[in-house]
Design an enzyme around this catalytic site. Structure first.
Site, PDB file in Angstrom:
ATOM      1  N   GLY A 122      -6.282  10.668  10.307  1.00  0.00           N
ATOM      2  CA  GLY A 122      -7.433   9.938  10.825  1.00  0.00           C
ATOM      3  C   GLY A 122      -8.524   9.754   9.780  1.00  0.00           C
ATOM      4  N   ASP A 156      -6.389  14.674   7.386  1.00  0.00           N
ATOM      5  CA  ASP A 156      -5.219  14.327   8.202  1.00  0.00           C
ATOM      6  C   ASP A 156      -5.116  12.805   8.257  1.00  0.00           C
ATOM      7  OD1 ASP A 156      -7.179  13.531   9.978  1.00  0.00           O
ATOM      8  OD2 ASP A 156      -6.676  14.993  11.540  1.00  0.00           O
ATOM      9  N   ASN A 204     -11.536  17.057   1.700  1.00  0.00           N
ATOM     10  CA  ASN A 204     -12.480  15.967   1.485  1.00  0.00           C
ATOM     11  C   ASN A 204     -13.828  16.377   2.062  1.00  0.00           C
ATOM     12  OD1 ASN A 204     -13.540  13.483   0.805  1.00  0.00           O
ATOM     13  ND2 ASN A 204     -12.410  12.323   2.353  1.00  0.00           N
ATOM     14  N   THR A 205     -14.881  15.712   1.616  1.00  0.00           N
ATOM     15  CA  THR A 205     -16.206  15.951   2.177  1.00  0.00           C
ATOM     16  C   THR A 205     -16.672  14.715   2.935  1.00  0.00           C
ATOM     17  OG1 THR A 205     -17.260  15.207   0.126  1.00  0.00           O
ATOM     18  CG2 THR A 205     -16.899  17.575   0.378  1.00  0.00           C
ATOM     19  N   HIS A 206     -17.572  14.938   3.884  1.00  0.00           N
ATOM     20  CA  HIS A 206     -18.144  13.840   4.663  1.00  0.00           C
ATOM     21  C   HIS A 206     -19.642  14.094   4.822  1.00  0.00           C
ATOM     22  CE1 HIS A 206     -18.623  10.652   7.497  1.00  0.00           C
ATOM     23  NE2 HIS A 206     -19.014  11.469   8.453  1.00  0.00           N
ATOM     24  N   LEU A 226      -5.674   8.231   2.104  1.00  0.00           N
ATOM     25  CA  LEU A 226      -4.349   8.688   1.679  1.00  0.00           C
ATOM     26  C   LEU A 226      -3.358   8.447   2.807  1.00  0.00           C
ATOM     27  CD1 LEU A 226      -5.662  11.958   0.058  1.00  0.00           C
ATOM     28  CD2 LEU A 226      -4.788   9.948  -1.165  1.00  0.00           C
ATOM     29  N   ARG A 281       0.833  -1.204   0.000  1.00  0.00           N
ATOM     30  CA  ARG A 281       0.000   0.000   0.000  1.00  0.00           C
ATOM     31  C   ARG A 281       0.871   1.259   0.000  1.00  0.00           C
ATOM     32  NH1 ARG A 281      -5.589   0.794   1.131  1.00  0.00           N
ATOM     33  NH2 ARG A 281      -5.966   3.029   1.022  1.00  0.00           N
ATOM     34  N   ASP A 331     -11.920  11.066   8.721  1.00  0.00           N
ATOM     35  CA  ASP A 331     -12.856  12.190   8.854  1.00  0.00           C
ATOM     36  C   ASP A 331     -12.602  13.011  10.118  1.00  0.00           C
ATOM     37  OD1 ASP A 331     -14.073  11.160   6.539  1.00  0.00           O
ATOM     38  OD2 ASP A 331     -15.431   9.906   7.712  1.00  0.00           O
TER      39      ASP A 331
END
Length: 205
Positions: free
Chosen positions: A148, A146, A112-114, A98, A70, A150
């Site tokens: 983690g 980051d 990013n969106t959540h 990532l 990975r 979300d």
């Protein structure tokens, strides 16, 4: 500091690319202040790549299964994205986490969106968990990625009312509409006005 020329966006996708399309449509207006310079994916044959093709935008695919580890995939993805000199990297329905190599290179510039109001309901099932929990309001969050899941600094949020007759599909669909608008509006402001991150506080302009 405001950005003197259009901010360069690299958009990462894994599926249909509706958020990518919303950004492409916004970027067609020179006043928006940003341009999509490349689209990356972790899968072949997806509509997101077809959208990039139709728009004449460079695109690339890095599949995790094509790498022994990975970490090698993460490094290759970072190298390819770097070739396009992005000001911002947008994870737009990109279904891979990532890794450290990528975040070391682009940390603080990956968004990013959540589909929930973070820090509530992190992970893959935000709308379903909001519905099961019985909340009256949920929504969507744009955040800086980051290490983690979300957990990064929150850039912007929008509320979405939970209706009495909602199921997961109807609720998620309304969240996605709100999410696209939030993404486009906020990325444009970040591109035009610049932004800073101080501890967990993100300030635009």
């Amino acid at each position: 500091m405001p950005h003197p020329s259009p901010s360069r966006l690299v958009v990462l996708v894994s599926g249909s690319g509706t958020n990518l399309q919303a950004l492409l449509d916004a970027c067609a207006d020179p006043a928006y202040g940003a341009e999509v310079v490349a689209v990356g994916a972790d899968r072949d044959g997806i509509e997101g790549l077809a959208r990039a093709e139709r728009a004449g935008i460079p695109h690339f695919v890095h599949r995790v299964k094509d790498f022994d580890q990975r970490s090698e995939w993460d490094h290759a993805l970072a190298e390819t994205v770097a070739e396009h000199r992005p000001d911002l990297v947008i994870s737009a329905g990109f279904m891979k986490l990532l890794g450290p190599d990528f975040l070391a290179r682009f940390g603080g510039r990956v968004l990013n969106t959540h589909p929930a109001l973070s820090p509530s309901f992190p992970g893959m099932h935000g709308p379903a968990e909001a519905l099961a929990h019985g909340v009256k309001v949920t929504g969507c969050t744009l955040f800086v990625v980051d290490e983690g899941v979300d957990t990064g600094p929150i850039v912007a949020q929008a509320a979405v009312e939970v209706l009495d007759d909602d199921d997961v599909e109807t609720l998620h669909e309304r969240i996605k509409v709100s999410e696209r608008q939030l993404l486009v509006d906020t990325i444009g402001r970040m591109a035009r006005e610049g932004f800073t991150i101080d501890n967990r506080k993100v300030r635009i302009g």
